[in-house]
Design an enzyme around this catalytic site. Sequence first.
Site, PDB file in Angstrom:
ATOM      1  N   PHE A 143       0.747  -1.094   0.055  1.00 56.47           N
ATOM      2  CA  PHE A 143       0.086   0.015  -0.076  1.00 56.47           C
ATOM      3  C   PHE A 143       0.855   1.338   0.083  1.00 56.47           C
ATOM      4  O   PHE A 143       1.834   1.398   0.817  1.00 56.47           O
ATOM      5  CB  PHE A 143      -1.034   0.061   1.166  1.00 56.47           C
ATOM      6  CG  PHE A 143      -1.855   1.345   1.082  1.00 56.47           C
ATOM      7  CD1 PHE A 143      -2.975   1.148   0.632  1.00 56.47           C
ATOM      8  CD2 PHE A 143      -1.386   2.481   1.956  1.00 56.47           C
ATOM      9  CE1 PHE A 143      -3.867   2.287   0.356  1.00 56.47           C
ATOM     10  CE2 PHE A 143      -2.294   3.570   1.801  1.00 56.47           C
ATOM     11  CZ  PHE A 143      -3.520   3.589   0.888  1.00 56.47           C
ATOM     12  N   ASP A 228       9.507   2.771   0.952  1.00 60.46           N
ATOM     13  CA  ASP A 228       8.325   3.611   1.504  1.00 60.46           C
ATOM     14  C   ASP A 228       8.431   3.549   3.156  1.00 60.46           C
ATOM     15  O   ASP A 228       7.820   2.430   3.700  1.00 60.46           O
ATOM     16  CB  ASP A 228       7.225   3.358   0.892  1.00 60.46           C
ATOM     17  CG  ASP A 228       5.798   3.750   1.277  1.00 60.46           C
ATOM     18  OD1 ASP A 228       6.247   4.759   2.390  1.00 60.46           O
ATOM     19  OD2 ASP A 228       4.799   3.685   0.672  1.00 60.46           O
ATOM     20  N   LYS A 257       2.923  10.351   7.924  1.00 61.77           N
ATOM     21  CA  LYS A 257       2.555   9.946   9.140  1.00 61.77           C
ATOM     22  C   LYS A 257       2.934  10.868  10.599  1.00 61.77           C
ATOM     23  O   LYS A 257       2.920  11.764  10.973  1.00 61.77           O
ATOM     24  CB  LYS A 257       2.399   8.354   9.386  1.00 61.77           C
ATOM     25  CG  LYS A 257       1.479   7.949   8.497  1.00 61.77           C
ATOM     26  CD  LYS A 257       1.228   6.462   8.710  1.00 61.77           C
ATOM     27  CE  LYS A 257       0.331   5.852   7.352  1.00 61.77           C
ATOM     28  NZ  LYS A 257      -1.107   5.983   7.636  1.00 61.77           N
TER      29      LYS A 257
HETATM   30  C1  LIG Z   1       3.300   2.774   3.442  1.00 60.19           C
HETATM   31  C2  LIG Z   1       2.440   3.785   3.338  1.00 60.19           C
HETATM   32  N1  LIG Z   1       2.753   4.670   2.167  1.00 60.19           N
HETATM   33  C3  LIG Z   1       1.854   5.629   1.853  1.00 60.19           C
HETATM   34  C4  LIG Z   1       0.603   5.789   2.474  1.00 60.19           C
HETATM   35  C5  LIG Z   1      -0.060   6.970   2.075  1.00 60.19           C
HETATM   36  O1  LIG Z   1      -0.035   8.055   2.877  1.00 60.19           O
HETATM   37  P1  LIG Z   1      -1.361   9.068   3.265  1.00 60.19           P
HETATM   38  O2  LIG Z   1      -2.430   8.476   3.624  1.00 60.19           O
HETATM   39  O3  LIG Z   1      -0.756  10.001   4.047  1.00 60.19           O
HETATM   40  O4  LIG Z   1      -1.403   9.743   1.759  1.00 60.19           O
HETATM   41  C6  LIG Z   1       0.396   4.808   3.647  1.00 60.19           C
HETATM   42  C7  LIG Z   1      -0.764   5.180   4.280  1.00 60.19           C
HETATM   43  O5  LIG Z   1      -1.204   4.517   5.047  1.00 60.19           O
HETATM   44  C8  LIG Z   1       1.247   4.002   4.097  1.00 60.19           C
HETATM   45  O6  LIG Z   1       1.007   2.983   4.855  1.00 60.19           O
END
Ligand SMILES: Cc1ncc(COP(=O)(O)O)c(C=O)c1O
Length: 405
Positions: A143, A228, A257
């Site tokens: 994700f 990520d 986050k």
């Molecule tokens: C690993 C990862 N990357 C990207 C995102 C996307 O972040 P946002 O919801 O702040 O756009 C998330 C959100 O849960 C995530 O867990």
Amino acid sequence: MTTTSTTALDEIQARETRHVLQTYRRAPLAFVRGSGVRLYDSEGREYLDLLSGIGVASLGHAHDGLARAIADQAKTLLHTSNLFYHPLQGQVGERLASLSGLSRVFICNSGTEAVEACLKFARRYWFTRGEPRAEIIALEESFHGRTMGALSVTSDEHYRAPFEPLLPGARFVPVNDPAALLAAVSSKTAAIIAEPVQGEGGVRPLTPAFADAIGQACARSGALLIADEVQSGLGRTGQPFHFATLGLEPHLVSVGKALGGGVPVGAALVGDEVASTISYGDHGSTYGGNLLACRAALCFLDELTEGGLLDNVRRVGRLFEQRLRAIAAKHPFVKEVRGLGLIWGLDLSMDASPVVPAGLAHGVVVNRTADTVVRLLPPLVITETEADEALGRLDAALGSLGAGA
Ligand SMILES: Cc1ncc(COP(=O)(O)O)c(C=O)c1O
């Protein structure tokens, strides 16, 4: 009247149902106040928060230092745009560079924007080299966010299908399958993107063997590595970044986050090799890295590096592991406990949805992800005593389901 503190739940729900686009299936309660790891709803009930707004409220709720920093910044200067310098963006860059080893930062407003920036920078790198590569190797159960680029490397069909066609060139390989990864990566691959601990996919840490394969595949093909760390990074595992624990050397890292402690901020961290291919005008954001976001990020980074947050995560993380293993031994429908530090998943032999309302009824906030997984992402400041109490409530909530499970 705009305040929520005295507004009854049914009024809040009725107004949202009329005027807020219905993209979220919310639990039937409204939080109106928080303090540390505790949340309070509009009916005055108290909860222990084992989710921190999906890994965001890293310093807990209503943190004194963060509240003071935000208020002070609001009274001084909030936003001037990226047409001008301000004193804080470079400080955030400097701090993130010293934690990650990647020398430069592009600051944005969310995790998905951080991923989007990394994908663009990877494309730009190959374009500048006169050897355009478009293939991105991503992982199953990944994700990365909801914007079109990040969605293109997110594996879940449910999120993807209504929005296709997405970016061409994304291919998925099974997570923790070194042979599949090595077979997929070639001289056509622009980048591999991976979460060092998959979050939404059900809390799945990458194995050391898989991390080795990623390193080998990059070395062999020249492909860039995007780590990520939006969910796993910035202290969540007890280290600043989990890629370092796995021995990975990413060219690009996305964060978000925890960084703002609740103020929306994300960042793409960029190593020298890629940074040298980026020019003026290649990317931008009106809000990205404004004074408010940077002030919040600096407050969080102070707590991370000088406030003992990493030690706390490691110490309380050990208690989580012990307690969760004991909980799994007690409730036969808990199949597996996965995680580290303060990111944990309980994989159940059934849909985990009923655990969320059962938790709320017992005064603990948890989340269900990947259908069968109960996910825990508590504030990084949670104490052992608070963790003990919260996990006691979770145990009771699971017990209340036991008979029907
Ligand atoms: C690993 C990862 N990357 C990207 C995102 C996307 O972040 P946002 O919801 O702040 O756009 C998330 C959100 O849960 C995530 O867990």
